[in-house]
Design an enzyme around this catalytic site. Structure first.
Site, PDB file in Angstrom:
ATOM      1  N   ARG A   1      -9.082  46.851   6.912  1.00  0.00           N
ATOM      2  CA  ARG A   1      -8.151  46.175   6.000  1.00  0.00           C
ATOM      3  C   ARG A   1      -8.485  46.381   4.525  1.00  0.00           C
ATOM      4  O   ARG A   1      -8.007  45.640   3.672  1.00  0.00           O
ATOM      5  CB  ARG A   1      -8.117  44.684   6.339  1.00  0.00           C
ATOM      6  CG  ARG A   1      -7.553  44.400   7.726  1.00  0.00           C
ATOM      7  CD  ARG A   1      -7.351  42.921   7.963  1.00  0.00           C
ATOM      8  NE  ARG A   1      -6.810  42.630   9.281  1.00  0.00           N
ATOM      9  CZ  ARG A   1      -5.519  42.653   9.600  1.00  0.00           C
ATOM     10  NH1 ARG A   1      -4.629  42.951   8.665  1.00  0.00           N
ATOM     11  NH2 ARG A   1      -5.102  42.377  10.825  1.00  0.00           N
TER      12      ARG A   1
ATOM     13  N   ASP B   1       1.998  45.855   3.560  1.00  0.00           N
ATOM     14  CA  ASP B   1       0.996  45.951   2.504  1.00  0.00           C
ATOM     15  C   ASP B   1       0.347  47.333   2.469  1.00  0.00           C
ATOM     16  O   ASP B   1       0.124  47.896   1.392  1.00  0.00           O
ATOM     17  CB  ASP B   1      -0.075  44.875   2.692  1.00  0.00           C
ATOM     18  CG  ASP B   1       0.428  43.489   2.321  1.00  0.00           C
ATOM     19  OD1 ASP B   1       1.078  43.356   1.272  1.00  0.00           O
ATOM     20  OD2 ASP B   1       0.185  42.541   3.079  1.00  0.00           O
TER      21      ASP B   1
ATOM     22  N   GLU C   1      -4.013  39.336  22.353  1.00  0.00           N
ATOM     23  CA  GLU C   1      -3.634  39.802  23.687  1.00  0.00           C
ATOM     24  C   GLU C   1      -2.609  40.935  23.660  1.00  0.00           C
ATOM     25  O   GLU C   1      -2.526  41.727  24.600  1.00  0.00           O
ATOM     26  CB  GLU C   1      -3.062  38.635  24.513  1.00  0.00           C
ATOM     27  CG  GLU C   1      -4.054  37.550  24.871  1.00  0.00           C
ATOM     28  CD  GLU C   1      -4.236  36.513  23.774  1.00  0.00           C
ATOM     29  OE1 GLU C   1      -4.872  35.481  24.049  1.00  0.00           O
ATOM     30  OE2 GLU C   1      -3.748  36.721  22.645  1.00  0.00           O
TER      31      GLU C   1
ATOM     32  N   GLU D   1       3.646  31.482  14.343  1.00  0.00           N
ATOM     33  CA  GLU D   1       2.333  31.311  13.714  1.00  0.00           C
ATOM     34  C   GLU D   1       2.442  30.726  12.311  1.00  0.00           C
ATOM     35  O   GLU D   1       1.642  29.892  11.903  1.00  0.00           O
ATOM     36  CB  GLU D   1       1.634  32.672  13.663  1.00  0.00           C
ATOM     37  CG  GLU D   1       0.286  32.681  12.996  1.00  0.00           C
ATOM     38  CD  GLU D   1      -0.269  34.088  12.875  1.00  0.00           C
ATOM     39  OE1 GLU D   1      -1.463  34.212  12.561  1.00  0.00           O
ATOM     40  OE2 GLU D   1       0.479  35.060  13.078  1.00  0.00           O
TER      41      GLU D   1
ATOM     42  N   ASP E   1       4.402  42.217  14.113  1.00  0.00           N
ATOM     43  CA  ASP E   1       5.176  41.057  13.647  1.00  0.00           C
ATOM     44  C   ASP E   1       6.660  41.359  13.504  1.00  0.00           C
ATOM     45  O   ASP E   1       7.486  40.445  13.459  1.00  0.00           O
ATOM     46  CB  ASP E   1       4.643  40.558  12.302  1.00  0.00           C
ATOM     47  CG  ASP E   1       3.261  39.936  12.422  1.00  0.00           C
ATOM     48  OD1 ASP E   1       2.786  39.762  13.557  1.00  0.00           O
ATOM     49  OD2 ASP E   1       2.660  39.634  11.386  1.00  0.00           O
TER      50      ASP E   1
ATOM     51  N   LYS F   1       4.202  50.224  10.771  1.00  0.00           N
ATOM     52  CA  LYS F   1       3.471  49.572  11.855  1.00  0.00           C
ATOM     53  C   LYS F   1       3.332  48.087  11.589  1.00  0.00           C
ATOM     54  O   LYS F   1       2.973  47.690  10.487  1.00  0.00           O
ATOM     55  CB  LYS F   1       2.072  50.196  12.003  1.00  0.00           C
ATOM     56  CG  LYS F   1       1.175  49.513  12.997  1.00  0.00           C
ATOM     57  CD  LYS F   1      -0.104  48.891  12.490  1.00  0.00           C
ATOM     58  CE  LYS F   1      -0.166  48.343  11.132  1.00  0.00           C
ATOM     59  NZ  LYS F   1      -1.263  47.394  10.877  1.00  0.00           N
ATOM     60  N   THR F   2       3.658  47.252  12.531  1.00  0.00           N
ATOM     61  CA  THR F   2       3.254  45.855  12.584  1.00  0.00           C
ATOM     62  C   THR F   2       3.918  45.208  13.780  1.00  0.00           C
ATOM     63  O   THR F   2       5.143  45.322  13.944  1.00  0.00           O
ATOM     64  CB  THR F   2       3.591  45.041  11.313  1.00  0.00           C
ATOM     65  OG1 THR F   2       3.330  43.653  11.563  1.00  0.00           O
ATOM     66  CG2 THR F   2       5.034  45.184  10.898  1.00  0.00           C
TER      67      THR F   2
ATOM     68  N   ARG G   1      -2.076  43.126  20.799  1.00  0.00           N
ATOM     69  CA  ARG G   1      -2.220  44.118  19.730  1.00  0.00           C
ATOM     70  C   ARG G   1      -2.634  45.498  20.220  1.00  0.00           C
ATOM     71  O   ARG G   1      -2.327  46.498  19.573  1.00  0.00           O
ATOM     72  CB  ARG G   1      -3.238  43.627  18.692  1.00  0.00           C
ATOM     73  CG  ARG G   1      -2.830  42.322  18.046  1.00  0.00           C
ATOM     74  CD  ARG G   1      -3.427  42.137  16.679  1.00  0.00           C
ATOM     75  NE  ARG G   1      -4.847  42.399  16.594  1.00  0.00           N
ATOM     76  CZ  ARG G   1      -5.546  42.372  15.469  1.00  0.00           C
ATOM     77  NH1 ARG G   1      -4.928  42.090  14.330  1.00  0.00           N
ATOM     78  NH2 ARG G   1      -6.836  42.614  15.457  1.00  0.00           N
TER      79      ARG G   1
ATOM     80  N   GLY H   1      -4.072  45.620  11.008  1.00  0.00           N
ATOM     81  CA  GLY H   1      -4.230  45.208  12.398  1.00  0.00           C
ATOM     82  C   GLY H   1      -3.666  46.235  13.366  1.00  0.00           C
ATOM     83  O   GLY H   1      -2.732  46.976  13.056  1.00  0.00           O
TER      84      GLY H   1
END
Length: 550
Positions: free
Chosen positions: A142, A173, A422, A308, A202, A199-200, A424, A78
């Protein structure tokens, strides 16, 4: 490319870097490392890249000559704000070492490597994307790099383009795949290095050496602006409860950071719910009680932040989902033949009695969502579960019961929201622009020094950028064994919210007050221009983790 006024202005922004990266660099190696868990298993699987030392870059007065090199880069998974600056930093670093070095981007993620889809990234192209959001310079995807035939197919194009190093920009991952690829290419003596970048949005890819994953700062600022806007509307109309679900399936870092920035009435931290063994009914009761107490003061409004992945952290639901994942991994073909109208009944009959009872008790729409298509790892797509609507429905029912018991006298009108996409691809904050550029530049030095199986690392980032510490950390150091598709596999361990950490403890000390007041904070949009104390601040989470206080 048609540019906005902001994009034109941002193009002139010069990313700040650690002092060591601005001059000549040498490397300082630390002691050998080991995996975070499952040492014997990880060492057995990665004999060629296990135990390598942590690397720190330090200033050097002597200039070193580097040969020209061709490098490939992949954006995986993502999108996260700042990816373009990682590539820009990588490009500039390679050109600084040798102006004849070349950079190739593989298109639409790892699939571009396997399918031999690529483009050369020139200075003219790079300049178009500096300090911009998104991954559109080469696209992302992905596809998982997990199989020998993929590795060999990728090696064909790498050899054809004379590429001797590959940088994979991705989350836990994707970097796990980078580690597997690095091990394979080293074992085969292919001469191809593999370097990762964290990167993420989250925020769950971090440890002592990786302070934060890029994009987290920007995404939280974007979400907090939106939450602040809703809070202001909430305080203006004074008639709605807003239930806001936020990105973060595996950890609640985003919800916690946004709570620290906006001070909502309620914020549900998944890790705490799991630690306390709370049920869905416990959560509903907690929310309903706060709503009732505010109603007694004439405040029939408020905001609720929800992670989430909340549903998956409720112990009874976690057990159910784990069994569903294993069962559907083993019986997916049979399940696919069942009529949709019969799928829930079919699963109820196949699950263990305890999990069957939990599954049968769920609202039909939630039960159906739990049986939907799995993600690439064979897991429930938690983001498809409308947790905000589930809680609104259940809290509404509880409040009706409380009305009958005369323990609630208010009015309950609720709105549901989910903030995900919104944030990312927002234009990166100054922090992410600087951090990402430094990560890319650090990756170029790791390549120049012949390293493989490393992740670029930039630390000390609550200080001014010139005091940041850059280097590399062995990816195997972050790995453990986890169950995926019903099998134990090596993966990078996700970083969850620490309930004994300063960020959560700061939130926990204030939430009771926030619940009964309307002390909302309206952060407003990201500030790109202005004083450094306004524009360059990292997240409150990082400040608390590094300094213990805000």
């Amino acid at each position: 490319m048609t540019k906005s006024a902001l994009q034109i202005a941002r193009a002139s922004y010069k990313a700040k870097m650690p002092k060591a990266l601005n001059g000549n660099v040498t490397i300082k190696e630390g002691a050998p490392t080991q995996s975070v868990a499952d040492h014997d298993e990880i060492k057995h699987l990665f004999p060629n890249t296990y135990g390598m030392p942590i690397i720190e870059f330090v200033e050097n007065t002597e200039k070193k000559d580097y040969p020209a090199i061709n490098v490939g880069v992949i954006l995986s998974g993502g999108q996260a704000p700042g990816g373009h600056n990682v590539i820009a930093g990588l490009f500039d670093g390679l050109k600084k070492m040798n102006c004849n070095s070349r950079l190739y981007g593989f298109l639409l993620g790892p699939a571009g490597l396997v399918d031999h889809e690529y483009m050369e990234l020139t200075g003219e192209i790079i300049d178009e994307y500096r300090n911009t959001g998104g991954f559109d310079i080469i696209g992302s995807g992905r596809t998982k790099l997990e199989k020998k035939d993929q590795f060999d197919k990728g090696l064909e194009i790498l050899k054809k383009l004379n590429i001797s190093a590959l940088v994979i920009i991705g989350g836990d991952d994707s970097n796990t795949n980078a580690c597997v690829l690095a091990e394979y290419y080293k074992r085969k003596n292919t001469g191809v290095q593999v370097i990762g970048c964290p990167k993420t949005i989250d925020g769950d890819l971090k440890n002592e050496m990786i302070e934060t994953s890029f994009g987290f700062d920007t995404a939280c600022k974007v979400y907090s602006e939106l939450i602040g806007n809703i809070e202001r509307d909430c305080n203006s109309a004074r008639k709605y409860w807003h239930f806001i679900k936020l990105m973060g399936r595996s950890a609640s870092h985003i919800a916690l950071e946004c709570a620290l920035q906006t001070q909502p009435n309620i914020c549900l931290i998944s890790e705490e719910i799991e630690e306390k063994g709370q049920t869905l009914n416990d959560i509903v009761s907690y929310i309903a009680d706060i709503i009732a107490k505010r109603a007694e003061k004439g405040m029939n409004f408020g905001t609720v932040l929800i992670s989430e992945g909340l549903v998956e952290f409720i112990p009874a639901m976690k057990s159910l989902i784990a069994e569903l994942n294993d069962f559907l991994a083993a019986n997916g073909d049979e399940f696919a033949l069942i009529k949709k109208s019969e799928q829930i009944k079919y699963l109820i009959g196949k699950l263990s009695p305890k999990n069957s009872a939990v599954y049968a008790s769920l609202p039909e729409n939630v039960a159906r969502q739990l049986a939907m298509d799995r993600d690439p790892h064979g897991n429930v797509q938690v983001s498809l579960i409308e947790t905000d609507k589930l809680l609104i429905e259940m809290v509404g029912r509880r409040l009706e019961q409380m009305k009958n018991d005369r323990t609630y006298v208010g009015k309950f009108n609720a709105q549901g929201h989910f903030f995900g996409y919104e944030g990312r691809c927002a234009a990166p904050s100054n922090y992410d622009a600087d951090y990402c550029y430094s990560l890319g530049f650090a990756a170029s030095i790791l390549i120049g020094e012949g390293k493989t199986g490393y992740m670029a690392s930039v630390r000390n980032t609550t200080k001014p950028a010139e005091e940041w510490i850059a280097g590399g950390i062995p990816i195997t150091m972050m790995m453990n064994m986890e169950r995926r598709h019903g099998e134990m596999k090596p993966v990078i361990q996700k970083a969850l919210v620490k309930l004994d950490g300063a960020p959560f403890k700061t939130f926990a000390a204030k939430r009771e007050c926030w619940a009964m007041t309307t002390d909302f904070v309206y952060p407003g949009p990201i500030q790109y221009f202005g004083p450094t104390e306004v524009c360059d601040q990292p997240t409150k989470t990082l400040i608390l983790e590094q300094n213990g206080e805000i």
